[in-house]
Design a protein around this motif. Structure first.
Motif, PDB file in Angstrom:
ATOM      1  N   GLY A 101      63.984 -16.485 -39.883  1.00 24.95           N
ATOM      2  CA  GLY A 101      65.424 -16.661 -40.014  1.00 24.95           C
ATOM      3  C   GLY A 101      66.249 -15.850 -39.043  1.00 24.95           C
ATOM      4  O   GLY A 101      67.483 -15.796 -39.134  1.00 24.95           O
ATOM      5  N   VAL A 102      65.595 -15.214 -38.074  1.00 29.43           N
ATOM      6  CA  VAL A 102      66.301 -14.429 -37.055  1.00 29.43           C
ATOM      7  C   VAL A 102      67.005 -15.371 -36.084  1.00 29.43           C
ATOM      8  O   VAL A 102      66.457 -16.418 -35.716  1.00 29.43           O
ATOM      9  N   THR A 103      68.217 -14.995 -35.680  1.00 27.06           N
ATOM     10  CA  THR A 103      68.987 -15.849 -34.768  1.00 27.06           C
ATOM     11  C   THR A 103      69.286 -15.183 -33.428  1.00 27.06           C
ATOM     12  O   THR A 103      69.894 -15.801 -32.560  1.00 27.06           O
ATOM     13  N   ASN A 104      68.879 -13.923 -33.265  1.00 25.97           N
ATOM     14  CA  ASN A 104      69.087 -13.267 -31.968  1.00 25.97           C
ATOM     15  C   ASN A 104      68.149 -12.084 -31.820  1.00 25.97           C
ATOM     16  O   ASN A 104      67.711 -11.494 -32.811  1.00 25.97           O
ATOM     17  N   LEU A 105      67.852 -11.753 -30.580  1.00 27.66           N
ATOM     18  CA  LEU A 105      66.956 -10.644 -30.268  1.00 27.66           C
ATOM     19  C   LEU A 105      67.544  -9.826 -29.128  1.00 27.66           C
ATOM     20  O   LEU A 105      67.943 -10.381 -28.104  1.00 27.66           O
ATOM     21  N   VAL A 106      67.597  -8.492 -29.316  1.00 18.72           N
ATOM     22  CA  VAL A 106      68.041  -7.557 -28.279  1.00 18.72           C
ATOM     23  C   VAL A 106      66.841  -6.725 -27.840  1.00 18.72           C
ATOM     24  O   VAL A 106      66.119  -6.170 -28.681  1.00 18.72           O
ATOM     25  N   ILE A 107      66.606  -6.666 -26.539  1.00 14.63           N
ATOM     26  CA  ILE A 107      65.480  -5.918 -25.972  1.00 14.63           C
ATOM     27  C   ILE A 107      66.007  -4.911 -24.967  1.00 14.63           C
ATOM     28  O   ILE A 107      66.608  -5.287 -23.955  1.00 14.63           O
ATOM     29  N   LYS A 108      65.781  -3.629 -25.245  1.00 11.44           N
ATOM     30  CA  LYS A 108      66.186  -2.574 -24.311  1.00 11.44           C
ATOM     31  C   LYS A 108      64.954  -2.115 -23.542  1.00 11.44           C
ATOM     32  O   LYS A 108      64.032  -1.517 -24.108  1.00 11.44           O
ATOM     33  N   ASN A 109      64.927  -2.413 -22.254  1.00 13.01           N
ATOM     34  CA  ASN A 109      63.771  -2.086 -21.428  1.00 13.01           C
ATOM     35  C   ASN A 109      63.822  -0.649 -20.910  1.00 13.01           C
ATOM     36  O   ASN A 109      64.909  -0.070 -20.790  1.00 13.01           O
ATOM     37  N   PRO A 110      62.665  -0.097 -20.552  1.00 17.49           N
ATOM     38  CA  PRO A 110      62.657   1.221 -19.910  1.00 17.49           C
ATOM     39  C   PRO A 110      63.202   1.108 -18.491  1.00 17.49           C
ATOM     40  O   PRO A 110      63.351  -0.010 -17.958  1.00 17.49           O
ATOM     41  N   PRO A 111      63.512   2.219 -17.843  1.00 17.46           N
ATOM     42  CA  PRO A 111      63.938   2.165 -16.440  1.00 17.46           C
ATOM     43  C   PRO A 111      62.916   1.427 -15.586  1.00 17.46           C
ATOM     44  O   PRO A 111      61.709   1.594 -15.757  1.00 17.46           O
ATOM     45  N   GLN A 112      63.400   0.621 -14.662  1.00 17.65           N
ATOM     46  CA  GLN A 112      62.509  -0.193 -13.844  1.00 17.65           C
ATOM     47  C   GLN A 112      61.529   0.647 -13.032  1.00 17.65           C
ATOM     48  O   GLN A 112      60.409   0.222 -12.761  1.00 17.65           O
ATOM     49  N   PHE A 113      61.952   1.862 -12.640  1.00 11.96           N
ATOM     50  CA  PHE A 113      61.122   2.694 -11.773  1.00 11.96           C
ATOM     51  C   PHE A 113      59.850   3.165 -12.459  1.00 11.96           C
ATOM     52  O   PHE A 113      58.888   3.530 -11.790  1.00 11.96           O
ATOM     53  N   TYR A 114      59.823   3.154 -13.795  1.00 10.01           N
ATOM     54  CA  TYR A 114      58.605   3.572 -14.488  1.00 10.01           C
ATOM     55  C   TYR A 114      57.418   2.723 -14.041  1.00 10.01           C
ATOM     56  O   TYR A 114      56.314   3.231 -13.858  1.00 10.01           O
ATOM     57  N   ASN A 115      57.638   1.423 -13.934  1.00 11.65           N
ATOM     58  CA  ASN A 115      56.593   0.491 -13.518  1.00 11.65           C
ATOM     59  C   ASN A 115      57.276  -0.703 -12.857  1.00 11.65           C
ATOM     60  O   ASN A 115      57.538  -1.715 -13.518  1.00 11.65           O
ATOM     61  N   PRO A 116      57.590  -0.602 -11.550  1.00 11.54           N
ATOM     62  CA  PRO A 116      58.362  -1.652 -10.870  1.00 11.54           C
ATOM     63  C   PRO A 116      57.723  -3.036 -10.956  1.00 11.54           C
ATOM     64  O   PRO A 116      58.437  -4.033 -11.125  1.00 11.54           O
ATOM     65  N   ARG A 117      56.409  -3.112 -10.870  1.00 12.28           N
ATOM     66  CA  ARG A 117      55.743  -4.416 -10.916  1.00 12.28           C
ATOM     67  C   ARG A 117      55.938  -5.069 -12.279  1.00 12.28           C
ATOM     68  O   ARG A 117      56.295  -6.243 -12.379  1.00 12.28           O
ATOM     69  N   ARG A 118      55.717  -4.279 -13.324  1.00  7.96           N
ATOM     70  CA  ARG A 118      55.846  -4.812 -14.676  1.00  7.96           C
ATOM     71  C   ARG A 118      57.302  -5.191 -14.968  1.00  7.96           C
ATOM     72  O   ARG A 118      57.578  -6.217 -15.587  1.00  7.96           O
ATOM     73  N   ALA A 119      58.224  -4.363 -14.510  1.00  4.81           N
ATOM     74  CA  ALA A 119      59.644  -4.640 -14.756  1.00  4.81           C
ATOM     75  C   ALA A 119      60.073  -5.928 -14.061  1.00  4.81           C
ATOM     76  O   ALA A 119      60.779  -6.753 -14.656  1.00  4.81           O
ATOM     77  N   ALA A 120      59.655  -6.111 -12.817  1.00  8.09           N
ATOM     78  CA  ALA A 120      60.040  -7.314 -12.077  1.00  8.09           C
ATOM     79  C   ALA A 120      59.529  -8.566 -12.774  1.00  8.09           C
ATOM     80  O   ALA A 120      60.256  -9.565 -12.906  1.00  8.09           O
ATOM     81  N   LEU A 121      58.302  -8.512 -13.247  1.00  8.62           N
ATOM     82  CA  LEU A 121      57.708  -9.668 -13.913  1.00  8.62           C
ATOM     83  C   LEU A 121      58.374  -9.934 -15.258  1.00  8.62           C
ATOM     84  O   LEU A 121      58.838 -11.051 -15.537  1.00  8.62           O
ATOM     85  N   THR A 122      58.459  -8.909 -16.087  1.00  2.00           N
ATOM     86  CA  THR A 122      59.001  -9.086 -17.436  1.00  2.00           C
ATOM     87  C   THR A 122      60.461  -9.526 -17.401  1.00  2.00           C
ATOM     88  O   THR A 122      60.856 -10.469 -18.104  1.00  2.00           O
ATOM     89  N   VAL A 300      66.266   9.003  -7.179  1.00  3.24           N
ATOM     90  CA  VAL A 300      66.301   7.629  -6.684  1.00  3.24           C
ATOM     91  C   VAL A 300      66.934   6.755  -7.770  1.00  3.24           C
ATOM     92  O   VAL A 300      66.537   6.843  -8.938  1.00  3.24           O
ATOM     93  N   PRO A 301      67.906   5.905  -7.428  1.00  2.00           N
ATOM     94  CA  PRO A 301      68.535   5.066  -8.459  1.00  2.00           C
ATOM     95  C   PRO A 301      67.548   4.063  -9.057  1.00  2.00           C
ATOM     96  O   PRO A 301      66.658   3.556  -8.370  1.00  2.00           O
ATOM     97  N   THR A 302      67.716   3.798 -10.330  1.00  4.73           N
ATOM     98  CA  THR A 302      66.910   2.785 -11.006  1.00  4.73           C
ATOM     99  C   THR A 302      67.766   2.106 -12.067  1.00  4.73           C
ATOM    100  O   THR A 302      68.677   2.723 -12.616  1.00  4.73           O
ATOM    101  N   SER A 303      67.489   0.850 -12.338  1.00  6.13           N
ATOM    102  CA  SER A 303      68.234   0.103 -13.352  1.00  6.13           C
ATOM    103  C   SER A 303      67.524   0.186 -14.699  1.00  6.13           C
ATOM    104  O   SER A 303      66.294   0.189 -14.768  1.00  6.13           O
ATOM    105  N   LYS A 304      68.327   0.223 -15.747  1.00  3.94           N
ATOM    106  CA  LYS A 304      67.818   0.197 -17.123  1.00  3.94           C
ATOM    107  C   LYS A 304      68.603  -0.904 -17.832  1.00  3.94           C
ATOM    108  O   LYS A 304      69.794  -0.749 -18.113  1.00  3.94           O
TER     109      LYS A 304
END
Length: 311
Positions: A101-122, A300-304
């Motif tokens: 019965g859930v109607t929305n999902l919020v996902i807060k990701n870690p900073p992209q720099f932690y794992n750039p490859r995984r962040a780009a894919l996900t 170094v700047p990174t997005s979250k």
């Protein structure tokens, strides 16, 4: 392609994670955020009896979050998982939440720099599935490759020298002094018109469950604390500067620079390659003064990014 199956529930002991689980995604930490309402989804590589992907979601009526109350949550996965499996796994989670019965999902990701490859894919797959970004924070991370003085710019090195000439020094603080450090940082924030996002009781409970991951340190003038930090080792490879500040009357010396050098040296000694200086925002907007300061420290700047999807 190897066989992968998707499941809901806590994995059996027969399966082991094919990735390092972040502190905020450990079950002990999840239950500190809330004792109930959690659902775990995972993708298993049946050949190797390993968990290739996992996400913990908190559900309250029609709303779902990952995490509920921590700096980040989201999907954790092996660097070897095929993109198509990750895509199907995200679809699987959505279908299971719809059944509840859930109607929305919020996902807060870690900073992209932690794992750039995984962040780009996900993050690209989340966009492909119709998620949108509802919050974008600028973080700053220092790569621990050489001594602090080679990272920081000339102005900050000058402040470092002035602090030493004034007799200031850095030292580790025992966990038994968490109250002192917390109230010191809180007082510094109040001097500047800010507050802290976490109360002392919750922080004490978290630190008591994970004492080895909570690192306290401070800068002193003789025995007077003039700057302090509460840092958290969220991964083996990441030390996160959770809270830090300094007494406003010492602005001219900028003792926070000496504090950051101390954290940098701690990372070098303990072979932690990334020092996360945290995000730089006030009321959802960039705090450019703070961001510039962190960049001058060699960051170094990174997005979250925080994603949301309604259905």
């Amino acid at each position: 392609m190897e066989e992968y199956n998707f499941y809901e529930g806590i994995p059996s002991a027969a399966y082991s994670a094919d990735f390092e689980v972040a502190l905020f995604n450990k079950y002990q930490h999840l239950y500190l955020q809330s004792e109930e309402g959690w659902y775990t989804f995972y993708a298993a590589n049946e050949k190797y009896k390993s968990i290739a992907c996992c996400m913990h979601v908190h559900v309250s009526e029609r709303d779902a979050w990952s995490p509920l109350r921590s700096p980040f949550g989201g999907i954790e996965c092996s660097d070897e998982v095929p993109p198509v499996i990750l895509f199907r796994f995200l679809e699987f989670i959505e279908e299971k939440l719809k059944e509840k019965g859930v109607t929305n999902l919020v996902i807060k990701n870690p900073p992209q720099f932690y794992n750039p490859r995984r962040a780009a894919l996900t993050e690209t797959l989340l966009f492909n599935l119709g998620y949108s970004v509802i919050d974008a924070e600028l973080g700053t991370i220092v790569e621990i490759k050489e001594e602090f003085g080679k990272h920081a710019d000339l102005w900050e090195r000058r402040k470092l020298r002035q602090a030493r000439e004034a007799g200031f020094f850095f030292r580790a603080v025992p966990n038994e002094m968490l109250n002192d450090v917390y109230f010191f940082i809180l007082a510094c924030r109040k001097q500047k018109g800010y507050s802290l996002s976490m109360n002392l009781a919750d922080l004490r409970e978290t630190a008591s469950r994970f004492p080895d991951q909570h690192i306290l340190s401070a800068v002193y003038q003789e025995e007077k604390m003039i700057a302090a930090s509460i840092a958290i080792r969220v991964h083996q490879d990441v030390l996160y500067n959770f809270y830090s500040d300094h007494d406003k009357q010492y602005d001219v010396y900028s003792p926070i620079v000496l504090l950051m050098e101390g954290l940098h040296n701690y990372c070098m000694t303990n072979r932690i390659p990334l020092l996360d200086l945290g995000t730089s925002a006030v009321n959802g907007k960039p705090n450019f003064g703070l961001l510039d300061f962190k960049l001058r420290l060699g960051g170094v700047p990174t997005s979250k990014l925080t994603f949301k999807k309604d259905w």
